[in-house]
Design an enzyme around this catalytic site. Structure first.
Site, PDB file in Angstrom:
ATOM      1  CD  GLU A 128      -3.008   1.188   0.476  1.00  0.00           C
ATOM      2  OE1 GLU A 128      -2.756   1.250  -0.734  1.00  0.00           O
ATOM      3  OE2 GLU A 128      -4.163   1.186   0.937  1.00  0.00           O
ATOM      4  CB  THR A 181      -4.117  10.254  -1.817  1.00  0.00           C
ATOM      5  OG1 THR A 181      -4.843   9.258  -2.530  1.00  0.00           O
ATOM      6  CG2 THR A 181      -4.159   9.931  -0.341  1.00  0.00           C
TER       7      THR A 181
END
Lengths: 309, 309
Positions: A128, A181
Site C-alpha cells: 500500500e 490523495t
C-alpha cells in the site's frame, strides 16, 4: 496445490466519523489474482488486465507486498502472478489495498504454517505504501479481515474486528472526477477545536455501540463527521446535494469513501440501498456528472479463494 | 407508599479517552435521601447531614432537580426530603449528580406513570447545572442508568447504556486537594491537533469494543487520553507517579475522575483492585498527601430503593 485464484474485495475507509481508523469490506466488486507456485524465488508478474500497471515487481503494489512477505519468511519458492484489476484505480474504494491484501492472502494459502491476519495486514501495508506514499491499514485491514475493522494502533499494529449487522447494505457512487490523495490530505486543517474532537469521538463511540447492538437508529445518528467532511467535501462538486439525496431516499449514513471521489451510503436492507442507488444515479445525471454505482452488503468476508488446482 | 429511602451512587465521569461523553457508576459509595410524600406541592428540605448545604430548594441541587420534575409533570402533591450526603463535595465522583439523580429517581417511584431514564436524566441535569454551572449529563446519566453510559448527543439528549464486563473493578483515590471545575475547564486548550483528535476517537472506539467483548487487553491499550489528561494532570501534584504506581500494580487503566482530584484505576478482578489500593495509599503517604481510597465493582446498577413504607 499449485495454482490458486484469489478474490480481494473493494473496501471503504475513513467511514465518516471513523476517519483514519474505521473501514469495511464490500462484496461483488474486487480484484482477482492468480498465483502459481514456482521453484524460483520471488514474484514474477506474468499478466495484468484491467489497468496499466508496471510488471516490475518492485514498482507494483502486488510485487512489493508479496516480496516483503516472501523475504521475511525466507521461503525457498516463489510465484508467478496474474493480476486482474476490476477495481478502478483512484476511485476511492481501496484498489491498491485489494492488490496488496490479495497477494499476501494468496501466498499464505501455500504456507505450511500460515501467518495471522495481523501479520498479513502488516505485509499488505508495505505494498500500500508505494501506491499511497505511506504505510496505512485503512483499506488493507478490512480487505484481510472482512467486515468492519478498527485500527487501534500502529506501534504495535493493532486491529479490532467489529460485528456487521445482518441487514447492513451500502450503495457506492463514483463520480468520474479525479482526487489526488495528496490534495485530499493537504486540504485538512492541522488543528481542530477540542469541542469538535470530543463530538467526533462520541460519534464514533456511538457508531461502534450501534454495530454491536444492531441499532440502526444509533448508527444513523452517530455517523456525523465534524472534523474531515467539512473540508474534503469541497473536492467533490455537489457533495451536499448527493448527501441530501441519499439521506432522503432511505440512506442512514453518507460519507466520502477513502479520500474520494466515491461516496458511500449505508442502508438498512437491500431495498433501501436500491432506492438510494436510483436516486443518486439520477442526481449525478442532473448535475451532468458521469459516474457509476453499485450496491453491496457490508461484507463479513475479506479475501477469499475462487479456485484452486 | 408514603416514604422511600433512596441510594444514589457515586460516579466517574470523563473516563480517560471518553472525556465529556463516558461515565460509569460505582457501588458502596453514594448518597441517601428520604422522600416523604405530602399534600403540599413542591419540595421541602427538612434535614441535611454530611454536608453544609442550603435548605432553600431553589439553591439546592435536590430542590432544583426535584422542582423541575414536579413542575413539568404538574403533580398535585409534593415531598419532604432528607438529604444524607455521603459523597464528599468536590471530590470528583459526582456528589452533586448523585443528589440530582437521586431526587428525580425517588419522585419517579411515586408516579402512576413513571417517566423514562432519559427524562429523569434531563431533570437531573437541571439540578446539576446549579452546582457546576452548566447542564451536563456526565455523572447524572451513569447515576440514573448504572453501568457505563455514553452521551451521544444533547439536542436531543441521547444516551447509550454500555455493557459492563463482569469482573471490572475500580480503585478510587482521593487526595485532599481542591480543584475548581472552572479552573479545570480553563486549563484546557481550545484547539487540538487533528492527529490527536483522531487518536482519541480511535482509543474511545477501542474502549467501547473492549466493553462489548470483555477484552481487558483492549480496554487497557485503548485507555490513553491524549487530549485532556496532559493538561489536567498538572492540577494534581505527582499525578504521573500515582499513574505509574497504579499501572505497575495491576491497574489496566488510570485517569482523573471528573475534573478531579479523585483518580480512578480500572482493574480486572477485586484482588488487583485491592493491590492497587494498597500501592496508591502508600504512594499518597510517600508524597505526604492526605487522602482516602476505596474499591468498588463498576456497578451495573444506578439509583435504587433501600427502604419503603
Amino acid at each position: 496445490m499449485n495454482e490458486i485464484r484469489v478474490f480481494s474485495p473493494a473496501t471503504v475507509a475513513n467511514v465518516n466519523c471513523g476517519f483514519d481508523v474505521l473501514g469495511f469490506a464490500l462484496d461483488g466488486l474486487g480484484d482477482e489474482m492468480v498465483l502459481r507456485k514456482v521453484p524460483e524465488k520471488g514474484i514474477k508478474i506474468t499478466k495484468i488486465t484491467g489497468a496499466d500497471l508496471p510488471f516490475e515487481p518492485k514498482e507494483n503494489v502486488v510485487g512489493v507486498a508479496g516480496l516483503a512477505m516472501l523475504n521475511s519468511l525466507d521461503l525457498d519458492f516463489g510465484f508467478e502472478v496474474e493480476i486482474h484489476k476490476k477495481i478502478r484505480l483512484g476511485s476511492g474504494v481501496g484498489s491498491s489495498a485489494a492488490s496488496a491484501a490479495g497477494i499476501v492472502y494468496g501466498i499464505n494459502q501455500f504456507l505450511e504454517r500460515p501467518i495471522s491476519n495481523l501479520e498479513l495486514t502488516a505485509f499488505g501495508m508495505k505494498g500500500e505504501a508505494i501506491a499511497s506514499g505511506n504505510e496505512h491499514a485503512d483499506n488493507v485491514a478490512p480487505c484481510v479481515y472482512g467486515g468492519f475493522t478498527l485500527i487501534t494502533g500502529y506501534s504495535p499494529l493493532s486491529i479490532v474486528s467489529l460485528p456487521v449487522p445482518d441487514d447492513l447494505y451500502v450503495t457506492i457512487i463514483h463520480p468520474q472526477i479525479t482526487i489526488k490523495t495528496k490534495e485530499a490530505r493537504a486540504i485538512l486543517p492541522k488543528q481542530v477545536s477540542l469541542q469538535n474532537a470530543i463530538k467526533q469521538s462520541g460519534n464514533l463511540a456511538g457508531l461502534i455501540a450501534g454495530l454491536y447492538t444492531e441499532d440502526y437508529e444509533l448508527i444513523a445518528s452517530s455517523t456525523q463527521d465534524v472534523l474531515v467532511e467539512p473540508y474534503r467535501k469541497n473536492l467533490i462538486p455537489n457533495f451536499d446535494f448527493y448527501k441530501q439525496t441519499a439521506l432522503e431516499n432511505g440512506g442512514i449514513s453518507f460519507g466520502i469513501s477513502g479520500s474520494g471521489p466515491s461516496m458511500f451510503t449505508l442502508c438498512k436492507g437491500v431495498k433501501d440501498a436500491g432506492n438510494v442507488e436510483v436516486a443518486l444515479t439520477n442526481a449525478l445525471k442532473l448535475k451532468n456528472m458521469q459516474g457509476d454505482s453499485y450496491i453491496s452488503p457490508v461484507s463479513k468476508f475479506g479475501n477469499r479463494i475462487l479456485e484452486q488446482k
